[in-house]
Design a protein around this motif. Structure first.
Motif, mmCIF file in Angstrom:
data_model
loop_
_atom_site.group_PDB
_atom_site.id
_atom_site.type_symbol
_atom_site.label_atom_id
_atom_site.label_comp_id
_atom_site.label_asym_id
_atom_site.label_seq_id
_atom_site.Cartn_x
_atom_site.Cartn_y
_atom_site.Cartn_z
ATOM 1 N N LEU A 137 30.102 -50.144 33.959
ATOM 2 C CA LEU A 137 30.596 -49.011 34.751
ATOM 3 C C LEU A 137 31.809 -49.432 35.568
ATOM 4 N N LEU A 139 33.869 -51.999 35.009
ATOM 5 C CA LEU A 139 35.011 -52.356 34.165
ATOM 6 C C LEU A 139 35.641 -51.126 33.534
ATOM 7 N N GLY A 140 34.814 -50.155 33.197
ATOM 8 C CA GLY A 140 35.342 -49.003 32.494
ATOM 9 C C GLY A 140 35.939 -47.956 33.410
ATOM 10 N N ARG A 141 35.409 -47.847 34.612
ATOM 11 C CA ARG A 141 35.742 -46.662 35.400
ATOM 12 C C ARG A 141 36.197 -46.903 36.824
ATOM 13 N N ARG A 142 36.162 -48.129 37.309
ATOM 14 C CA ARG A 142 36.553 -48.315 38.710
ATOM 15 C C ARG A 142 37.945 -48.933 38.847
ATOM 16 N N GLU A 146 37.967 -50.913 44.127
ATOM 17 C CA GLU A 146 36.542 -50.617 43.968
ATOM 18 C C GLU A 146 35.818 -51.785 43.313
#
Lengths: 219, 219
Positions: A137, A139-142, A146
């Motif tokens: 989560l 690595l993909g979205r922050r 963050e």
DNA sequence: CGCTCGTTTGATAGCAATCAACCAACGTGG
DNA sequence: CCACGTTGGTTGATTGCTATCAAACGAGCG
């Protein structure tokens, strides 16, 4: 790098943990104590996976690398953590000490086939899986800030040292764990210091001044 | 969205798989068959985690979302896959059908506490962990085209349909799995088509024309 | 003192996100 | 049957975050 292949004593290492793991969820490892120097390899990709490890002191990174050298650190293993349990006979990741470390080494079979510990291993794998999904989560979205915020909070909790943390790993290691570059990590930490979120006493020592604000960054 | 809560028959679903899992590594699930429509929720974050599932046909996404709605899909579960086994009593992720799907549902306890399957569950968790670590490498260190390439190859292998693949999920799902936006996925696929790497027959049907070249992209 | 190594800081470039149309397929209702 | 709205996908223009390239800094050490 100096090699430090000291197999010292046969020890039984008993839990004494407390924080996260559920009751009696701790894996017992009976084996040999071994020391590793900073950046020393513990095992490499492709090697036989017949041993498992438990961190006594220091820290370990497990990682995968692409052909061109890009590296992703899957996990940092801290004191109390068991690592090196693999599905196949061959290592899928490498493992190296991130600083001077002491480990307990045991034969995988001795530990895996112990029916008294079967449940524990299953839960151990699921706990790692949950952590890995959290990381996905991140690595993909922050965003970079963050990522760093969640990293610092996670580390503070795992080290159990309150708001003070002594980072056991280099900026490069942090970058390779967070999917960033060393420069971005450095800049982000500096910004957080400027914003009064953290305080630095040397680049390896961080104090979380406003953990709430850091937590908000992670949503 | 129409709800389709059809609990039909009590069935014993036996393996018949072949590809990846080791010998006798298949988890047996005895339970009730249930159908789900496209985008229908199977369970949500925070709900009790007392059931486990096996995909008979269709596909399922499990995912986590941030407070502001950013979503990361942890895994796509395809026919033959078991999912929904959690560490705690509460769901950490949500699960939804990506298309019309049929699942077998079983009580978690019935399956987890079966000593005959203990080893299988342990291995199942480790296999998922390995996949998750692969994904972390992709999310942390690969470019958009490398991500899409590895995704297509992985999917082709799992579906076992050779070079032809029928994508069961939308572009948005692909994006949320790969840590990209829908536009970037679309552009990347178009580029691959232009470069002769793949062929498109409708946006859900892909033929891998040069799987070797795709594999090189992933190093 | 001058080296090295890890880190920080600065300037610039590039990839992917964002914002915005546009398009095709499909279903609906007049 | 055809206008219309909807949905999912593609394409285009621009922005912005992070990577890259480059240099300076500071601590440790021979």
């Amino acid at each position: 790098m100096p090699t430090q292949p000291l197999a010292i004593a046969r020890t039984s290492y008993a839990p004494a943990s407390s924080a996260e793991p559920g009751p009696c969820d701790e894996i017992r490892l009976v084996g040999v104590t071994k020391s590793f120097g900073r950046d020393q390899a513990i095992y490499g990709e492709g090697e036989p996976a017949d041993l498992v490890y438990k961190v006594i002191s220091g820290g370990v990174r497990t990682f995968r690398v692409l052909a061109d050298g890009r590296r992703q650190i899957s996990e940092f293993h801290l004191p109390g953590d068991v690592f090196g349990v693999e599905l196949d006979a061959e290592r899928r990741s490498g493992a190296e000490a991130i600083c001077e470390s002491v480990l307990v080494v045991a034969r995988r079979s001795a530990v895996t086939e112990d029916p008294a510990q079967g449940q524990r291993f299953w839960r151990h794998a699921l706990r790692q899986l949950r952590r890995c999904q959290d990381q996905a989560l991140t690595l993909g979205r922050r965003s970079a800030s963050e990522r760093v915020a969640s990293f610092l909070l996670d580390l503070a909790q795992r080290l159990g040292s309150g708001d003070e943390l002594a980072l056991p790993m280099s900026r490069q290691d942090m970058a390779d764990y967070l999917g960033l570059t060393i420069e971005t990590v450095s800049r982000t930490v500096t910004q957080m210091q400027g914003g009064g979120l953290i305080e630095l006493a040397g680049c390896r020592h961080v104090r979380l001044k406003r953990p709430g604000a850091l937590a908000e960054l992670c949503e």
